[in-house]
Scaffold this active site. Structure first.
Site, PDB file in Angstrom:
ATOM      1  N   GLU A   1      77.780  31.652  36.767  1.00  0.00           N
ATOM      2  CA  GLU A   1      76.963  31.300  37.829  1.00  0.00           C
ATOM      3  C   GLU A   1      77.588  31.259  39.030  1.00  0.00           C
ATOM      4  O   GLU A   1      78.764  30.796  39.081  1.00  0.00           O
ATOM      5  CB  GLU A   1      76.101  30.191  37.843  1.00  0.00           C
TER       6      GLU A   1
ATOM      7  N   ASP B   1      79.306  36.420  40.407  1.00  0.00           N
ATOM      8  CA  ASP B   1      78.983  37.672  40.604  1.00  0.00           C
ATOM      9  C   ASP B   1      79.445  38.529  42.071  1.00  0.00           C
ATOM     10  O   ASP B   1      80.485  39.402  42.048  1.00  0.00           O
ATOM     11  CB  ASP B   1      77.786  38.489  40.552  1.00  0.00           C
TER      12      ASP B   1
ATOM     13  N   ASP C   1      71.297  39.873  39.111  1.00  0.00           N
ATOM     14  CA  ASP C   1      69.926  39.722  38.897  1.00  0.00           C
ATOM     15  C   ASP C   1      69.394  41.294  38.742  1.00  0.00           C
ATOM     16  O   ASP C   1      68.798  41.490  37.671  1.00  0.00           O
ATOM     17  CB  ASP C   1      69.122  39.228  40.180  1.00  0.00           C
TER      18      ASP C   1
ATOM     19  N   GLU D   1      67.862  44.202  49.116  1.00  0.00           N
ATOM     20  CA  GLU D   1      67.745  42.691  49.092  1.00  0.00           C
ATOM     21  C   GLU D   1      68.923  42.390  50.157  1.00  0.00           C
ATOM     22  O   GLU D   1      68.737  41.428  51.086  1.00  0.00           O
ATOM     23  CB  GLU D   1      68.152  42.325  48.020  1.00  0.00           C
TER      24      GLU D   1
HETATM   25  C1  GLA Z   1      71.059  34.564  43.037  1.00  0.00           C
HETATM   26  C2  GLA Z   1      71.824  35.738  43.265  1.00  0.00           C
HETATM   27  C3  GLA Z   1      72.557  36.223  42.441  1.00  0.00           C
HETATM   28  C4  GLA Z   1      73.801  35.339  41.725  1.00  0.00           C
HETATM   29  C5  GLA Z   1      73.114  33.969  41.637  1.00  0.00           C
HETATM   30  C6  GLA Z   1      73.991  32.809  41.227  1.00  0.00           C
HETATM   31  O1  GLA Z   1      70.331  34.384  41.880  1.00  0.00           O
HETATM   32  O2  GLA Z   1      70.817  36.377  43.494  1.00  0.00           O
HETATM   33  O3  GLA Z   1      73.410  37.542  42.816  1.00  0.00           O
HETATM   34  O4  GLA Z   1      74.803  35.144  42.765  1.00  0.00           O
HETATM   35  O5  GLA Z   1      72.251  33.508  42.427  1.00  0.00           O
HETATM   36  O6  GLA Z   1      74.900  33.091  39.953  1.00  0.00           O
END
Ligand code: GLA
Length: 391
Positions: free
Chosen positions: A33, A36, A174, A162
């Protein structure tokens, strides 16, 4: 479901012509988490619930969208050949953003289209209802206008929508999970190189349970962007001191120990500690899973939560209460917050024979301590976004 949506489409837009149906899932991240955008690893899977869309070309250049999820103002429209950001875009910002990014890449719609949408991902729960809509729009555009784009390009363009149109500086987690998802498998993705592999999730006697705190996430985007800036600042400080990296995800444990002293700002140090340790945890967790060490995987899920709570500070009391209740519940292999944080969902790995008990126990404790009513979903792992047929 599709039949019902087709009927509704005819009711809203009129019958006739060729209609196509599409589905785009939500996603849950098992571990990795806030790694990315730090050039690290993630381990998500696509869910078997998400957003449906029915689309049909028009004879003019208008895109008209009807969302079954929106009670007030379910209609939006915009010209596909001239997409401009507007104050009152509201929920249609995602769809418009994708049309704009496609056009900016030379993929211009040669007509407008009608579109009906219906989603079953709870909004603001951290299961990526927004990326689900972005990928839905991408697969619709590709199909209606025969654009020669592959899924990875669509994933990237959805992320760009986004970032640049909606203004949320998210990473690629995501969109990648939703575009590239595969039934029964999680995706082990290196977000720096986009090298990925599917890891079959053979959890014979286990369930993946998503717990929705129903705590709506406030100010998420600004806090999220702030975390991202802190990590970039940490990279700058390290580089000013002779470390040569683009991302924190490039650091291994030993190197980080050697250089972390340069991060004198305690906040930057904490943020970097999470980014580095979470990436290494994710790599290790996938290795353990491959070796069949599910308890080991679960321990790392727990450690991930602690790091997100204490070092990255993106948890909240509701998430902590739900995760702690899970940790104390029988048959739980591991539990953590999932997604961006500040509310939203937890993900737990639970022995199937304890699933019902888990939902009851964790639900009761959560309710007692927060006065909020949670929701639980036993997650099915589905395929990525795509077309389901012509009608
Ligand atoms: C959100 C963002 C992702 C990622 C998560 C945390 O979902 O859209 O890109 O950074 O938070 O892991």
């Amino acid at each position: 479901m599709i039949k019902k949506l087709l009927r509704e489409f005819d009711k809203q837009f009129g019958a006739g012509g060729v209609k196509s149906a599409f589905f785009s899932p939500g996603r849950v991240n098992l571990i990795g988490e806030h790694t990315d955008y730090n050039g690290g690893h993630v381990f998500p899977c696509a869910l078997d619930f998400g957003t449906w869309g029915i689309a049909r070309k028009r004879n003019d250049m208008l895109c008209r969208i009807f969302s079954r999820n929106i009670k007030n103002f379910p209609w939006k429209e915009f010209p596909v050949d001239h997409v401009e950001k507007r104050e009152n875009d509201g929920w249609v910002a995602y769809e418009k953003g994708v049309v704009k990014v496609f056009a900016d890449h030379g993929y211009r719609c040669d007509s407008g289209f009608d579109m009906l949408m219906y989603g079953t991902i709870p909004n603001g729960a951290g299961l990526s209802s927004s990326a689900s809509v972005e990928l839905l729009m991408s697969v619709i555009l590709k199909d209606l206008f025969r654009f020669p784009v592959d899924m990875i390009q669509m994933v990237k363009m959805s992320q760009m929508a986004e970032n640049s149109y909606v203004g949320m500086q998210c990473g690629i987690l995501d969109q990648f999970a939703i575009g590239m998802g595969k039934k029964g498998a999680a995706i082990f993705l290196d977000c720096n190189t986009l090298h990925y592999e599917y890891a079959p999730l053979v959890l014979e006697d286990m369930d993946i349970i998503i717990g929705n705190t129903n705590k709506k996430r406030g100010l998420v985007d600004s806090k999220y962007n702030e975390r991202r800036e802190s990590c970039e600042a940490a990279v700058r400080v390290l580089n000013d001191n002779g470390v040569h990296i683009r991302y924190l995800g490039e650091l291994d444990e030993k190197t980080f120990e050697e250089v972390k002293g340069f991060l004198r700002d305690p906040v930057l140090l904490k943020r970097a500690t999470h980014a580095v340790s979470e990436n290494l945890r994710t790599i290790r967790a996938v290795q353990l899973l491959k070796n069949g060490d599910i308890p080991g995987f679960g321990q790392l899920m727990n450690a991930s939560h602690v790091s997100l709570r204490d070092d990255y500070e993106v948890s909240c009391p509701e998430l902590d209460i739900m995760v702690e209740a899970a940790w104390n519940s029988p048959g739980v292999i591991g539990s953590r917050m999932t997604g961006g944080g500040f509310g939203g969902c937890t993900v737990s790995l639970v022995q199937r024979k304890e699933t019902e008990n888990f939902i009851r126990r964790v639900g009761e404790e959560y309710r007692r301590k927060t006065k909020l009513k949670p929701d639980f979903y036993v997650a099915g792992i589905g395929d990525g976004a795509g077309k389901t047929g012509d009608y």
